[in-house]
Design a protein around this motif. Structure first.
Motif, PDB file in Angstrom:
ATOM      1  N   UNK A   1      -8.375   0.949  15.826  1.00 43.44           N
ATOM      2  CA  UNK A   1      -8.554   2.652  16.402  1.00 43.44           C
ATOM      3  C   UNK A   1      -9.846   2.603  17.447  1.00 43.44           C
ATOM      4  N   UNK A   2     -10.724   1.659  17.153  1.00 42.91           N
ATOM      5  CA  UNK A   2     -11.869   1.762  18.058  1.00 42.91           C
ATOM      6  C   UNK A   2     -11.352   1.233  19.563  1.00 42.91           C
ATOM      7  N   UNK A   3     -10.405   0.329  19.569  1.00 42.89           N
ATOM      8  CA  UNK A   3      -9.806  -0.069  20.882  1.00 42.89           C
ATOM      9  C   UNK A   3      -9.006   0.903  21.405  1.00 42.89           C
ATOM     10  N   UNK A   4      -8.543   2.194  20.676  1.00 41.93           N
ATOM     11  CA  UNK A   4      -7.805   3.259  21.247  1.00 41.93           C
ATOM     12  C   UNK A   4      -6.220   2.442  20.787  1.00 41.93           C
ATOM     13  N   UNK A   5      -6.244   1.761  19.685  1.00 37.44           N
ATOM     14  CA  UNK A   5      -4.639   1.195  19.451  1.00 37.44           C
ATOM     15  C   UNK A   5      -4.364   1.290  18.173  1.00 37.44           C
ATOM     16  N   UNK A   6      -3.080   1.180  17.980  1.00 31.35           N
ATOM     17  CA  UNK A   6      -2.801   1.140  16.403  1.00 31.35           C
ATOM     18  C   UNK A   6      -1.639   0.254  16.266  1.00 31.35           C
ATOM     19  N   UNK A   7      -1.445   0.041  14.832  1.00 30.21           N
ATOM     20  CA  UNK A   7      -0.336  -0.922  14.644  1.00 30.21           C
ATOM     21  C   UNK A   7       0.881  -0.437  14.853  1.00 30.21           C
ATOM     22  N   UNK A   8       1.853  -1.210  15.914  1.00 25.96           N
ATOM     23  CA  UNK A   8       3.054  -0.705  16.353  1.00 25.96           C
ATOM     24  C   UNK A   8       4.212  -0.991  15.069  1.00 25.96           C
ATOM     25  N   UNK A   9       4.304  -2.101  14.674  1.00 27.67           N
ATOM     26  CA  UNK A   9       5.382  -2.603  13.828  1.00 27.67           C
ATOM     27  C   UNK A   9       4.767  -3.608  12.624  1.00 27.67           C
ATOM     28  N   UNK A  10       5.157  -3.403  11.339  1.00 33.23           N
ATOM     29  CA  UNK A  10       5.026  -4.215  10.547  1.00 33.23           C
ATOM     30  C   UNK A  10       6.402  -4.860  10.104  1.00 33.23           C
ATOM     31  N   UNK A  11       6.537  -6.117  10.349  1.00 35.93           N
ATOM     32  CA  UNK A  11       7.828  -7.062   9.904  1.00 35.93           C
ATOM     33  C   UNK A  11       7.126  -7.814   8.427  1.00 35.93           C
ATOM     34  N   UNK A  12       8.122  -7.262   7.591  1.00 39.33           N
ATOM     35  CA  UNK A  12       8.106  -7.884   6.212  1.00 39.33           C
ATOM     36  C   UNK A  12       9.143  -8.785   6.032  1.00 39.33           C
ATOM     37  N   UNK A  13       8.861 -10.163   5.660  1.00 39.85           N
ATOM     38  CA  UNK A  13       9.925 -11.179   5.571  1.00 39.85           C
ATOM     39  C   UNK A  13       9.828 -11.459   4.151  1.00 39.85           C
TER      40      UNK A  13
ATOM     41  N   UNK B   1      -5.518  -4.396   0.760  1.00 35.89           N
ATOM     42  CA  UNK B   1      -5.487  -2.874   1.431  1.00 35.89           C
ATOM     43  C   UNK B   1      -6.856  -2.515   2.127  1.00 35.89           C
ATOM     44  N   UNK B   2      -8.073  -3.421   1.438  1.00 35.27           N
ATOM     45  CA  UNK B   2      -9.213  -3.394   2.165  1.00 35.27           C
ATOM     46  C   UNK B   2      -9.071  -3.974   3.700  1.00 35.27           C
ATOM     47  N   UNK B   3      -8.505  -5.115   3.630  1.00 34.21           N
ATOM     48  CA  UNK B   3      -8.461  -5.734   5.012  1.00 34.21           C
ATOM     49  C   UNK B   3      -7.677  -4.567   5.942  1.00 34.21           C
ATOM     50  N   UNK B   4      -6.573  -4.241   5.440  1.00 39.27           N
ATOM     51  CA  UNK B   4      -5.586  -3.506   6.362  1.00 39.27           C
ATOM     52  C   UNK B   4      -6.349  -2.139   6.788  1.00 39.27           C
ATOM     53  N   UNK B   5      -7.355  -1.429   5.806  1.00 37.23           N
ATOM     54  CA  UNK B   5      -8.071  -0.366   6.676  1.00 37.23           C
ATOM     55  C   UNK B   5      -8.802  -0.752   7.453  1.00 37.23           C
ATOM     56  N   UNK B   6      -9.710  -1.970   7.214  1.00 40.48           N
ATOM     57  CA  UNK B   6     -10.493  -2.267   8.448  1.00 40.48           C
ATOM     58  C   UNK B   6      -9.753  -2.636   9.620  1.00 40.48           C
ATOM     59  N   UNK B   7      -8.569  -3.342   9.681  1.00 37.73           N
ATOM     60  CA  UNK B   7      -7.630  -3.354  10.672  1.00 37.73           C
ATOM     61  C   UNK B   7      -7.333  -2.408  11.529  1.00 37.73           C
ATOM     62  N   UNK B   8      -6.825  -1.337  10.889  1.00 43.16           N
ATOM     63  CA  UNK B   8      -6.723   0.161  11.283  1.00 43.16           C
ATOM     64  C   UNK B   8      -7.889   0.629  12.016  1.00 43.16           C
ATOM     65  N   UNK B   9      -9.127   0.394  11.314  1.00 40.57           N
ATOM     66  CA  UNK B   9     -10.501   0.793  12.103  1.00 40.57           C
ATOM     67  C   UNK B   9     -10.905   0.079  13.273  1.00 40.57           C
TER      68      UNK B   9
END
Ligand code: AP5
Length: 218
Positions: free
Chosen positions: A101-113, A90-98
């Motif tokens: 976010x700094x690039x003005x982007x967000x995660x579009x789709x999370x594909x769970x296999x 979860x720590x990595x996921x929060x960092x990736x969101x940040x």
């Protein structure tokens, strides 16, 4: 588009990720490969990471986050980005969101296999990967034309050191305790999460991923 390929070891993230990056405009960030490259180079990061990887443990968050931040700064890709093997906590996921976010982007789709543990252990025991292009084979279900040699570029195929049965058991347990909560994290922040049955054959899984991402075909 920004996509995470999430799932337990051996479920087919690498196999499907290679298909995605065969499309124009797609780049794949594979933390496992970046770490294996660092180990092969004998860098400080590689020496530190190897201690965790050989036992099937996760490499500490701060090392991985620095690695991904570095990669994203240097790659500056404007196209589609697929994250394979990251985030795993979860720590990595929060960092990736940040970072996005700094690039003005967000995660579009999370594909769970998803796939059964027994199938995962069997797949991993037969896996062989190209040391150059990353193509993934399986000695039981998808053998190369010439034993030990990549069909694409003639490079040697390798059997990963963390694919021993006892290490795989560790990796599966850590996936359940550390990485599955990442799925709930993305659900909580309102990202689109698509669960795909990875027990099906490679072509069927590929079709379902294409549908989930709104691609005509991959
Ligand atoms: P990493 O390299 O990311 O390994 P993993 O997540 O454990 O995943 P795998 O590469 O084992 O499996 P895969 O899902 O890609 O399956 P594949 O397509 O190869 O990480 C390795 C280590 O690095 C970690 O344990 C950790 O120590 C460290 N690490 C990496 N990222 C980290 C992070 N963010 N934080 C902390 N530590 C990190 O397929 C497997 C086999 O099955 C192949 O032989 C394939 O041909 C076959 N196959 C695939 N799909 C199918 C199908 N549908 N039917 C039949 N066979 C199939």
């Amino acid at each position: 588009m920004h996509v995470v390929l999430l799932g337990p070891p051996g479920v087919g993230k690498g196999t499907q990720g290679v298909f995605l990056t065969s499309l124009p405009g797609w780049t794949r960030i594979v933390t496992g490969d970046l770490l294996r490259d660092s180990v092969a180079l004998g860098s400080n990061l590689g020496l530190e990471a190897e201690k965790y990887m050989t036992q099937g443990h996760l490499v500490p968050d701060e090392l991985i986050i620095a690695l991904v931040r570095d990669y994203m700064t240097n790659c500056q890709s404007e196209g589609n980005l697929v994250f394979d093997g990251f985030p795993r906590t979860e720590v990595q996921a929060c960092e990736l969101t940040k970072m996005l976010g700094l690039l003005g982007k967000s995660m579009d789709t999370v594909v769970v296999l998803e796939a059964k543990d027994q199938a995962l252990v069997e797949r991993i025991s037969g896996r062989r990967s190209c040391s150059d292009c990353g193509e993934v084979y399986n000695v039981h279900t998808y053998p190369p034309e010439k034993s030990g040699i990549c069909n694409n570029d003639g490079s040697a195929l390798v059997h990963r050191t963390d694919d021993q049965p006892e290490t795989v058991v560790n990796r599966l347990a850590i996936y359940k305790s550390e990485t599955e909560p990442v799925i709930q994290y993305y659900e909580r922040i309102g990202s689109r999460v698509c669960r795909i049955d990875g027990n099906q054959d490679v072509g069927q899984v590929r079709t379902l991923i294409a549908q989930a991402l709104g691609l005509e075909k991959i």
